[in-house]
Design an enzyme around this catalytic site. Sequence first.
Site, PDB file in Angstrom:
ATOM      1  N   THR A   1       0.873  -1.188   0.000  1.00 12.77           N
ATOM      2  CA  THR A   1       0.000   0.000   0.000  1.00 12.77           C
ATOM      3  C   THR A   1       0.901   1.226   0.000  1.00 12.77           C
ATOM      4  O   THR A   1       2.032   1.176   0.492  1.00 12.77           O
ATOM      5  CB  THR A   1      -0.889   0.054   1.250  1.00 12.77           C
TER       6      THR A   1
ATOM      7  N   GLU B   1      -5.581  -4.271   0.180  1.00 10.58           N
ATOM      8  CA  GLU B   1      -5.826  -5.352   1.147  1.00 10.58           C
ATOM      9  C   GLU B   1      -6.952  -6.289   0.712  1.00 10.58           C
ATOM     10  O   GLU B   1      -7.171  -7.325   1.333  1.00 10.58           O
ATOM     11  CB  GLU B   1      -6.181  -4.751   2.517  1.00 10.58           C
TER      12      GLU B   1
ATOM     13  N   LYS C   1     -14.369  16.819  11.443  1.00 11.27           N
ATOM     14  CA  LYS C   1     -15.173  16.714  12.666  1.00 11.27           C
ATOM     15  C   LYS C   1     -15.485  18.117  13.163  1.00 11.27           C
ATOM     16  O   LYS C   1     -14.685  18.747  13.833  1.00 11.27           O
ATOM     17  CB  LYS C   1     -14.427  15.885  13.708  1.00 11.27           C
TER      18      LYS C   1
ATOM     19  N   TRP D   1     -19.934  14.988  11.724  1.00  9.39           N
ATOM     20  CA  TRP D   1     -18.994  14.688  10.646  1.00  9.39           C
ATOM     21  C   TRP D   1     -19.422  15.314   9.327  1.00  9.39           C
ATOM     22  O   TRP D   1     -20.587  15.262   8.948  1.00  9.39           O
ATOM     23  CB  TRP D   1     -18.891  13.163  10.451  1.00  9.39           C
TER      24      TRP D   1
HETATM   25  P1  ADP Z   1      -3.157   3.048  -1.917  1.00 10.35           P
HETATM   26  O1  ADP Z   1      -3.589   3.981  -2.998  1.00 10.35           O
HETATM   27  O2  ADP Z   1      -2.839   3.727  -0.626  1.00 10.35           O
HETATM   28  O3  ADP Z   1      -2.248   1.958  -2.339  1.00 10.35           O
HETATM   29  P2  ADP Z   1      -5.506   1.564  -2.268  1.00 10.35           P
HETATM   30  O4  ADP Z   1      -5.358   1.731  -3.727  1.00 10.35           O
HETATM   31  O5  ADP Z   1      -5.574   0.237  -1.701  1.00 10.35           O
HETATM   32  O6  ADP Z   1      -4.411   2.299  -1.501  1.00 10.35           O
HETATM   33  O7  ADP Z   1      -6.693   2.491  -1.826  1.00 10.35           O
HETATM   34  C1  ADP Z   1      -7.765   2.069  -1.062  1.00 10.35           C
HETATM   35  C2  ADP Z   1      -8.644   3.235  -0.672  1.00 10.35           C
HETATM   36  O8  ADP Z   1      -9.020   4.015  -1.804  1.00 10.35           O
HETATM   37  C3  ADP Z   1      -9.966   2.801  -0.090  1.00 10.35           C
HETATM   38  O9  ADP Z   1      -9.850   2.436   1.247  1.00 10.35           O
HETATM   39  C4  ADP Z   1     -10.825   4.036  -0.310  1.00 10.35           C
HETATM   40  O10 ADP Z   1     -10.610   5.008   0.688  1.00 10.35           O
HETATM   41  C5  ADP Z   1     -10.319   4.581  -1.615  1.00 10.35           C
HETATM   42  N1  ADP Z   1     -11.209   4.172  -2.696  1.00 10.35           N
HETATM   43  C6  ADP Z   1     -11.036   3.158  -3.557  1.00 10.35           C
HETATM   44  N2  ADP Z   1     -12.052   3.107  -4.437  1.00 10.35           N
HETATM   45  C7  ADP Z   1     -12.903   4.108  -4.120  1.00 10.35           C
HETATM   46  C8  ADP Z   1     -14.152   4.570  -4.642  1.00 10.35           C
HETATM   47  N3  ADP Z   1     -14.731   4.017  -5.696  1.00 10.35           N
HETATM   48  N4  ADP Z   1     -14.738   5.621  -4.031  1.00 10.35           N
HETATM   49  C9  ADP Z   1     -14.166   6.211  -2.960  1.00 10.35           C
HETATM   50  N5  ADP Z   1     -13.004   5.834  -2.437  1.00 10.35           N
HETATM   51  C10 ADP Z   1     -12.362   4.795  -3.005  1.00 10.35           C
END
Ligand code: ADP
Length: 540
Positions: A185, A330, A438, A443
């Site tokens: 990640t 994940e 917040k 929220w």
């Molecule tokens: P990183 O970019 O940190 O590697 P990920 O690609 O795994 O992490 O990102 C996961 C996060 O991206 C999710 O927990 C969520 O917050 C956000 N996310 C993914 N898809 C969507 C979506 N369609 N709408 C809103 N948020 C999203």
Amino acid sequence: MLGNMMSGQLLISGLIEHAEKYHSDAEIVSRTVEGPIHRYTFSEAAKRSRKLANALVKLGLTKGDTVGTLAWNGYRHFELYFGVSGIGCVVNTVNPRLFPEQLTYIINHAENQYLFIDLSFVDLVESLEDELSDVKGFIILTDKDNMPETKLKNVICYEDLISEESEDFDWPEFDENTASSLCYTSGTTGNPKGVLYSHRSTVLHAWIVSSGNVAKVSSSTVILPVVPMFHVNAWGIPYAAAMFGAKLVFPGPKLDGESIHELIESEKPDLLMGVPTVWLGLLQYLSGANKTIDSVDTALVGGAAAPRAMIQEFEEKHNVFLMHGWGMTEMSPLGTATVKTAEMDNMDLEDRYDLQQKQGKAFFGVDMTIADDDGNELPKDGIAFGRLLVKGPTIVERYFKAEESAKDENGWFDTGDVAKIHPEGYMEIVDRSKDVIKSGGEWISSIDLENAAVGHPEVAEACVIGVLHEKWDERPLLLVVKTSDGNPSAEDLLNFLDGKVAKWWLPDDVIFVEDLPHTATGKLLKTNLRDEYKNYLINK
Ligand code: ADP
């Protein structure tokens, strides 16, 4: 009593073998880093994956060893997905957009034995070489004619590595729970965390992604994954394409609107996949150059929330259904999608956009609920919102090399997202738990405000952060990048938002910026902005 059925193992090598047997002529088209378009079939991809497997064994790699890739979407990267995992090794797809310290951390933490790198990243890897502890050699993903001058030690040309190898290789049989690939990640805070997928989780996820309620992958689908193969295995689509014999169109290093449009014109994909910033670039190009994308039926968008204005523009200008997908590294990564239903066909467009803005329904195999901070489950009534918790066989149990489980005492994984679940099952992301504002104990969703703001025709991109406030603890601050020919005032934007969100949600101020920072996976990077503007309202 046990059932009386066979228990064959779900292995990634089985996918490429299947593709060769039943979809041998299906094409894989790649824009190469060297420039020209390359095309071949699944039959050739399978043969070259076996040549690669023979070469990897000769390099001395054995089951459980890890090799890294720094590469764009292309056919050689595709072969690595199958060749490396197929022999029981682990392919660690490293995101080259990360900071050098993060890259070094990942490559060392994964204990990569070899690095397979595209020409674009040779300089980058040269600058890291001295820090890499386990890497024995570097394989450059090109042919002899294009090999660069480099000071890297133990350099091998990919085509030389596999050229003399046999096309025959008996893929080993092993337990389907064996590790197959490793993605980290982005880690906006702290070190990146590794998610180690298994053959079983990968094959199950490929089935899920291909299903009728998600991407509808079949031998007549033509897919253009703009989402990188270094970002959660391109959402699993290389495996899914092999499973069903879909044609794949790989964009290589060119992800700008004009280059993507050129590939759409020549290869006629019906399904596109990518993050919102990529679609923003494509839509801007299409509108400026007055072009269309007639072959495209669906664009899957994920990684961040798609604004309503984007859903609307795809639909009304290009007749493309923008399907929202939600997930995370994940989760392999997909967990929900908003597929087009028969019910949507008969809906008023505005009501349909309301549904398309939601992140969608969970798939079979992904269990999902929402809970308050004490872990009490909340009603799925579309009103209550709380921490989004998931479980299932495609979801991480613990991070790579972690001592402790990533699950809570009830077996749930906390996604770090705040969401609502509607009575009919649609999940709606309210915010990342760290981004939610917040204000006086209530929220405010930064995502909702951003989506409303980009609906203004003179706003190219918007970002909302919570900043300190003497009375309310935190209040929203709106940062805006104007369109090239737009010049809205702060007052224009606040008037525009009035009526679109609750009055007490309206940002306390608007700041115009030249550009906004993004993470290596295209999300708004809010941590630095929060630090920079923390006292903005207090000092005002
Ligand atoms: P990183 O970019 O940190 O590697 P990920 O690609 O795994 O992490 O990102 C996961 C996060 O991206 C999710 O927990 C969520 O917050 C956000 N996310 C993914 N898809 C969507 C979506 N369609 N709408 C809103 N948020 C999203």
